[in-house]
Design an enzyme around this catalytic site. Sequence first.
Site, PDB file in Angstrom:
ATOM      1  CB  CYS A 171      -0.910   0.004   1.217  1.00 52.22           C
ATOM      2  SG  CYS A 171      -1.692  -1.584   1.559  1.00 52.22           S
ATOM      3  CB  CYS A 229     -12.757  -1.321   7.062  1.00 49.69           C
ATOM      4  SG  CYS A 229     -12.824  -2.327   8.567  1.00 49.69           S
ATOM      5  CG  HIS A 277      -6.201   1.736   0.129  1.00 48.69           C
ATOM      6  ND1 HIS A 277      -5.018   2.251  -0.375  1.00 48.69           N
ATOM      7  CD2 HIS A 277      -5.839   0.687   0.931  1.00 48.69           C
ATOM      8  CE1 HIS A 277      -4.006   1.558   0.098  1.00 48.69           C
ATOM      9  NE2 HIS A 277      -4.469   0.600   0.883  1.00 48.69           N
TER      10      HIS A 277
END
Length: 391
Positions: free
Chosen positions: A86, A209, A335
Amino acid sequence: MRDVYVIGAGQTPFGSFPDRSYRDLFAEAYGATRDSVDSGIETDEIDEAVVATLGVGGRQLGLSGPAVTEHVGLHNVPCSRIENACGAGGFAVRQGVQAIKSGMADVVLAGGFEVMTDLSGDVTKYWLGVSGETEWERLTGTTFSGVYAQMASAYMEKHDATKEDLSRVAVKNHGNGAKNPKAHLGFECSLEDAVSAPAVADPLNLYHCCPTSDGAAAVLLASEDVVDEYTDERVRVAGTGAASERVGLAQRDSYTEISASSEAADRAYERAGIDPDDLDFAEVHDCFAIAELIAYEDLGFCDRGEAPRLLREGVTDPDGDLPVNTSGGLKSKGHPIGATGTGQVVEAFDQLTGRAGDRQLENPRYGLTHNVGGSGGAAAVHVFENEEVAQ
């Protein structure tokens, strides 16, 4: 070594785009980045490209960097692919900065992309596990939400934090994301909504989340020798830092801090010649709500255990002393792994050049981006400066 400047930055919306390809997404981000350069830029003026991605739809495509750069006309330009989970996008920007500081390039494209929504949820959660510790986490069935849940449990026990503290991250970031037309989850939520959402991995629930997203983002970097050819808005890369840490939680000394973030931040602050108190805003890696709390402390915004207080007192709200994640963060903006770190720099560039629209802060001078790989195995931190404000 030469100074490095951001002369342009752009991104696609982040979200779920089943009818779009990774090349198509990257081309849109590249076009938006070129369009943001005040004086324009031609493809043949770019000396090098660095592209961040974990893979494409879990397929781990080979030559994924050249596959997107040749698609936008960057033929015969050296292209490197960066994979640091990430944190790949932050490291792509760092490598672009290094290429310019070394004298090997004057203009570098640092971009990132990911397609993540073309797989089922069950497949995706195990595919993402490749960014964690394989033998003792992934192969024993632990997911990333499970890893961060362990971190959250340890933090809450050590510092008497609550689920409401975790939920305040969601409320703030969704409020910011609602003002961002590029956000994946661009809607507001109440504290009650965030506290009472369905459990994912106790104590984390759905609102704690971030989503898995499709998207791309890119940044154009230029040396001090050529920056004036492209723009009068001098957004300097004032400092950059990076570090690595043990990949698995069980191997670390603490579950409540990420030493790679602290080390990377210390290096970035030292090179920029500033302290955390000098920052006007920050984009931090909030893949889970607990990650934002820990980031406040790792980055020196407050002492250990004080992160919940910053949220309760509104310090990190848009009108607070240190706004955090004005873009909506990973939690609301989204994301798409390879694009996340470069997307953070897009927000920093927009804020420092007055292009952030309804999210615009008043006359910021310094902004920070913080991008983490996995649960803390790697971290990249950048400090950006609007030199006109400094004058």
